[in-house]
Design a protein around this motif. Structure first.
Motif, PDB file in Angstrom:
ATOM      1  N   GLY A   8     -11.171   5.589 -38.173  1.00 57.41           N
ATOM      2  CA  GLY A   8     -10.506   6.723 -37.539  1.00 57.41           C
ATOM      3  C   GLY A   8      -9.938   6.325 -36.184  1.00 57.41           C
ATOM      4  O   GLY A   8      -9.359   5.251 -36.032  1.00 57.41           O
ATOM      5  N   GLU A   9     -10.151   7.155 -35.183  1.00 58.14           N
ATOM      6  CA  GLU A   9      -9.608   6.913 -33.838  1.00 58.14           C
ATOM      7  C   GLU A   9     -10.130   5.622 -33.206  1.00 58.14           C
ATOM      8  O   GLU A   9      -9.478   5.043 -32.346  1.00 58.14           O
ATOM      9  N   ARG A  10     -11.295   5.178 -33.629  1.00 54.28           N
ATOM     10  CA  ARG A  10     -11.855   3.922 -33.090  1.00 54.28           C
ATOM     11  C   ARG A  10     -11.031   2.709 -33.523  1.00 54.28           C
ATOM     12  O   ARG A  10     -11.212   1.617 -32.997  1.00 54.28           O
ATOM     13  N   CYS A  15       1.356  -2.103 -36.665  1.00 52.66           N
ATOM     14  CA  CYS A  15       2.219  -1.044 -36.120  1.00 52.66           C
ATOM     15  C   CYS A  15       2.364   0.101 -37.106  1.00 52.66           C
ATOM     16  O   CYS A  15       2.370   1.277 -36.710  1.00 52.66           O
ATOM     17  N   THR A  16       2.475  -0.221 -38.387  1.00 59.53           N
ATOM     18  CA  THR A  16       2.541   0.810 -39.424  1.00 59.53           C
ATOM     19  C   THR A  16       1.264   1.647 -39.428  1.00 59.53           C
ATOM     20  O   THR A  16       1.306   2.875 -39.507  1.00 59.53           O
ATOM     21  N   SER A  26       0.891   5.615 -38.538  1.00 57.41           N
ATOM     22  CA  SER A  26       0.291   6.585 -39.473  1.00 57.41           C
ATOM     23  C   SER A  26      -0.785   7.422 -38.794  1.00 57.41           C
ATOM     24  O   SER A  26      -1.102   8.518 -39.247  1.00 57.41           O
ATOM     25  N   MET A  27      -1.321   6.900 -37.700  1.00 58.76           N
ATOM     26  CA  MET A  27      -2.352   7.621 -36.952  1.00 58.76           C
ATOM     27  C   MET A  27      -1.745   8.448 -35.827  1.00 58.76           C
ATOM     28  O   MET A  27      -2.461   9.127 -35.087  1.00 58.76           O
ATOM     29  N   GLY A  28      -0.432   8.349 -35.676  1.00 56.37           N
ATOM     30  CA  GLY A  28       0.217   9.070 -34.599  1.00 56.37           C
ATOM     31  C   GLY A  28       0.069   8.398 -33.250  1.00 56.37           C
ATOM     32  O   GLY A  28       0.211   9.030 -32.214  1.00 56.37           O
TER      33      GLY A  28
END
Length: 69
Positions: free
Chosen positions: A37-39, A60-61, A65-67
């Motif tokens: 996730g964010e980690r 980068c992709t 995808s995570m914004g």
């Protein structure tokens, strides 16, 4: 399978980020968001600076995808 095992991914991460095979590095970039996730943002930012162009693109992709950029 690894994306469902965040502890395993975290344990492999230091080795994976430095692994000499670029195919392994881009594959870890692709599973990081699902596994951590964010980690995943900081390791992905590091992979976005990788010496291999394909690893950089995949990281980068994954960041996109995570914004995150």
């Amino acid at each position: 399978m690894l994306s469902a095992a965040p502890r395993v991914v975290e344990g492999l991460l230091p080795l994976a980020l430095e692994y000499p095979d670029s195919q392994a590095r881009w594959q870890i970039a692709m599973i990081l968001p699902a596994a951590l996730g964010e980690r995943a943002i900081e390791p992905l930012r590091r992979l976005a600076q990788d010496g291999d162009e394909y690893v950089r693109r995949r990281a980068c992709t994954a960041l996109s995808s995570m914004g995150s950029t």
